[in-house]
Scaffold this motif. Structure first.
Motif, PDB file in Angstrom:
ATOM      1  N   LEU A   1      26.032  59.188 -31.580  1.00 15.74           N
ATOM      2  CA  LEU A   1      26.542  58.952 -32.929  1.00 15.74           C
ATOM      3  C   LEU A   1      25.838  59.849 -33.729  1.00 15.74           C
ATOM      4  O   LEU A   1      26.350  60.503 -34.717  1.00 15.74           O
ATOM      5  N   GLY A   2      24.886  58.705 -34.236  1.00 18.97           N
ATOM      6  CA  GLY A   2      23.747  59.711 -35.322  1.00 18.97           C
ATOM      7  C   GLY A   2      23.570  61.163 -35.540  1.00 18.97           C
ATOM      8  O   GLY A   2      23.153  61.801 -36.069  1.00 18.97           O
ATOM      9  N   VAL A   3      22.922  61.678 -34.081  1.00 16.97           N
ATOM     10  CA  VAL A   3      22.201  62.360 -33.762  1.00 16.97           C
ATOM     11  C   VAL A   3      23.410  63.702 -33.993  1.00 16.97           C
ATOM     12  O   VAL A   3      23.487  64.500 -34.095  1.00 16.97           O
ATOM     13  N   GLY A   4      25.334  63.285 -33.557  1.00 17.89           N
ATOM     14  CA  GLY A   4      25.821  64.319 -33.357  1.00 17.89           C
ATOM     15  C   GLY A   4      26.275  64.746 -34.579  1.00 17.89           C
ATOM     16  O   GLY A   4      26.531  65.509 -35.308  1.00 17.89           O
ATOM     17  N   ILE A   5      25.952  63.476 -36.045  1.00 22.02           N
ATOM     18  CA  ILE A   5      26.304  63.817 -37.311  1.00 22.02           C
ATOM     19  C   ILE A   5      25.531  64.514 -37.752  1.00 22.02           C
ATOM     20  O   ILE A   5      25.590  65.378 -38.737  1.00 22.02           O
ATOM     21  N   ALA A   6      23.714  64.689 -37.717  1.00 20.18           N
ATOM     22  CA  ALA A   6      23.288  65.184 -37.998  1.00 20.18           C
ATOM     23  C   ALA A   6      22.830  66.775 -37.676  1.00 20.18           C
ATOM     24  O   ALA A   6      22.707  67.457 -38.448  1.00 20.18           O
ATOM     25  N   THR A   7      23.432  66.479 -37.000  1.00 21.63           N
ATOM     26  CA  THR A   7      22.692  67.901 -35.724  1.00 21.63           C
ATOM     27  C   THR A   7      25.129  69.035 -35.884  1.00 21.63           C
ATOM     28  O   THR A   7      25.299  70.028 -36.238  1.00 21.63           O
ATOM     29  N   GLY A   8      25.606  67.994 -36.675  1.00 20.94           N
ATOM     30  CA  GLY A   8      27.288  68.839 -36.720  1.00 20.94           C
ATOM     31  C   GLY A   8      27.842  68.640 -35.410  1.00 20.94           C
ATOM     32  O   GLY A   8      28.811  69.797 -35.396  1.00 20.94           O
ATOM     33  N   GLN A   9      27.652  68.156 -34.658  1.00 23.01           N
ATOM     34  CA  GLN A   9      28.088  67.777 -33.453  1.00 23.01           C
ATOM     35  C   GLN A   9      29.202  67.504 -33.345  1.00 23.01           C
ATOM     36  O   GLN A   9      28.552  65.899 -32.655  1.00 23.01           O
ATOM     37  N   TRP A  10      30.043  67.720 -34.149  1.00 17.29           N
ATOM     38  CA  TRP A  10      31.039  66.331 -34.314  1.00 17.29           C
ATOM     39  C   TRP A  10      31.887  65.674 -33.014  1.00 17.29           C
ATOM     40  O   TRP A  10      32.550  64.892 -32.962  1.00 17.29           O
ATOM     41  N   THR A  11      32.206  66.315 -32.030  1.00 12.76           N
ATOM     42  CA  THR A  11      33.034  66.242 -30.402  1.00 12.76           C
ATOM     43  C   THR A  11      31.999  65.312 -30.162  1.00 12.76           C
ATOM     44  O   THR A  11      32.199  63.592 -29.732  1.00 12.76           O
ATOM     45  N   MET A  12      30.612  65.379 -29.983  1.00 19.19           N
ATOM     46  CA  MET A  12      29.712  63.696 -30.239  1.00 19.19           C
ATOM     47  C   MET A  12      30.029  62.598 -30.608  1.00 19.19           C
ATOM     48  O   MET A  12      29.524  62.056 -29.646  1.00 19.19           O
ATOM     49  N   ALA A  13      30.253  63.173 -31.733  1.00 15.56           N
ATOM     50  CA  ALA A  13      30.011  61.637 -32.347  1.00 15.56           C
ATOM     51  C   ALA A  13      31.631  61.444 -32.801  1.00 15.56           C
ATOM     52  O   ALA A  13      31.570  60.024 -32.456  1.00 15.56           O
ATOM     53  N   ARG A  14      32.280  62.162 -32.477  1.00 18.82           N
ATOM     54  CA  ARG A  14      33.688  61.384 -32.130  1.00 18.82           C
ATOM     55  C   ARG A  14      33.983  60.432 -30.931  1.00 18.82           C
ATOM     56  O   ARG A  14      34.409  59.540 -31.243  1.00 18.82           O
ATOM     57  N   THR A  15      32.941  61.131 -29.967  1.00 13.24           N
ATOM     58  CA  THR A  15      33.249  60.854 -28.898  1.00 13.24           C
ATOM     59  C   THR A  15      32.419  58.824 -28.503  1.00 13.24           C
ATOM     60  O   THR A  15      33.118  58.132 -28.209  1.00 13.24           O
ATOM     61  N   ALA A  16      31.509  59.196 -29.622  1.00 13.56           N
ATOM     62  CA  ALA A  16      30.350  58.040 -29.008  1.00 13.56           C
ATOM     63  C   ALA A  16      31.193  56.794 -30.243  1.00 13.56           C
ATOM     64  O   ALA A  16      31.307  56.271 -29.555  1.00 13.56           O
ATOM     65  N   LEU A  17      31.688  57.100 -31.325  1.00 16.74           N
ATOM     66  CA  LEU A  17      32.790  56.487 -32.379  1.00 16.74           C
ATOM     67  C   LEU A  17      33.617  55.626 -31.672  1.00 16.74           C
ATOM     68  O   LEU A  17      33.663  54.920 -31.678  1.00 16.74           O
ATOM     69  N   ALA A  18      34.355  56.832 -30.453  1.00 15.30           N
ATOM     70  CA  ALA A  18      35.321  56.012 -29.753  1.00 15.30           C
ATOM     71  C   ALA A  18      34.783  54.667 -29.261  1.00 15.30           C
ATOM     72  O   ALA A  18      35.360  53.938 -28.608  1.00 15.30           O
ATOM     73  N   LEU A  19      33.564  55.099 -28.193  1.00 10.42           N
ATOM     74  CA  LEU A  19      33.292  54.209 -27.222  1.00 10.42           C
ATOM     75  C   LEU A  19      32.962  53.240 -28.172  1.00 10.42           C
ATOM     76  O   LEU A  19      33.353  51.997 -27.557  1.00 10.42           O
ATOM     77  N   ILE A  20      31.867  53.193 -29.295  1.00 10.28           N
ATOM     78  CA  ILE A  20      31.532  52.272 -29.835  1.00 10.28           C
ATOM     79  C   ILE A  20      33.075  51.240 -30.838  1.00 10.28           C
ATOM     80  O   ILE A  20      32.977  50.090 -29.808  1.00 10.28           O
ATOM     81  N   GLY A  21      34.259  51.936 -31.297  1.00  9.98           N
ATOM     82  CA  GLY A  21      35.021  50.559 -31.501  1.00  9.98           C
ATOM     83  C   GLY A  21      35.882  50.504 -30.199  1.00  9.98           C
ATOM     84  O   GLY A  21      35.858  49.413 -30.782  1.00  9.98           O
ATOM     85  N   LEU A  22      36.164  50.618 -29.409  1.00 11.99           N
ATOM     86  CA  LEU A  22      36.825  50.067 -27.934  1.00 11.99           C
ATOM     87  C   LEU A  22      36.116  49.370 -27.311  1.00 11.99           C
ATOM     88  O   LEU A  22      35.756  48.016 -27.076  1.00 11.99           O
TER      89      LEU A  22
END
Length: 214
Positions: free
Chosen positions: A45-66
């Protein structure tokens, strides 16, 4: 783990093995994301946010939330059923894994993965005590820290073997991961049914013991 009997430790190691098995299947299915190891997803999630890879960030955040939802679900069920009735949580985990396998087999990948993550979150309620997790089953950083601390204690004249159970938890998850990866490479998502069946058997065995205990 002084407060746990050998039977409890064996169950914990077995469940950690299942967590590793399911996590490996999820990792391969999702291409590098985890269904039980949220530290890894948090890093992604952190790497995705920092590098602008928003698909990565959204996927990681969704998994954490679930996963958190799964933890909440498991905790609520444990409180409702009674924290000493571990069979109920095991049955919940088995049901969620079976649902995951069925959904993914039918082509509903997103819903199936969601059920996998919920199952892994809920599994942590098996050893819930007074609303807190007594033993973490799906993450091993804490177990390795405790193992290292107990080794230091042993080296300074303390209990010589207190590190053993924590090391077994780590070994169980690692071995489960290897078996899960191999099973997925051979059988694909059908490998999930083995995890669901094993947890269902454990649930039935626990329910039988609980009935004898009254």
């Amino acid at each position: 783990m002084k407060d746990y009997r050998r039977r409890d430790v064996a169950l914990a190691v077995g469940l950690s093995g299942v967590a590793g098995y399911v996590d490996a299947i999820g990792f391969l299915k999702l291409g590098g994301f985890f269904v039980s190891f949220m530290s890894g997803n948090s890093t992604r999630l952190g790497v995705g946010i920092a590098t602008g890879q928003w698909t990565m960030a959204r996927t990681a955040l969704a998994l954490i939330g679930l996963f958190v939802v799964g933890v909440v679900l498991g905790a609520l069920v444990a409180r409702k059923a009674g924290e000493d009735r571990r069979s109920v949580i095991l049955a919940l985990v088995a049901a969620l894994l079976a649902i995951a396998a069925a959904l993914i087999s039918a082509g509903f990948n997103t819903a199936g993965v969601a059920a996998m993550v919920l199952a892994m979150g809920a599994e942590n309620a098996v050893f819930q005590r007074d609303g807190d997790v007594g033993l973490g089953l799906t993450y091993m950083t804490g177990a390795l820290v405790k193992a290292g601390q107990r080794i230091a204690t042993a080296l300074t004249g303390g209990d010589r073997w207190a590190w053993g159970p924590y090391t077994l938890l780590w070994a169980g998850l690692s071995l489960g991961g290897a078996l899960g990866a191999a099973a997925y490479l051979w059988f694909g998502v059908l490998a999930l049914w083995a995890a669901a069946a094993l947890i269902a058997i454990l649930a039935a065995a626990k329910a039988w013991r609980e009935s004898l205990r009254g």
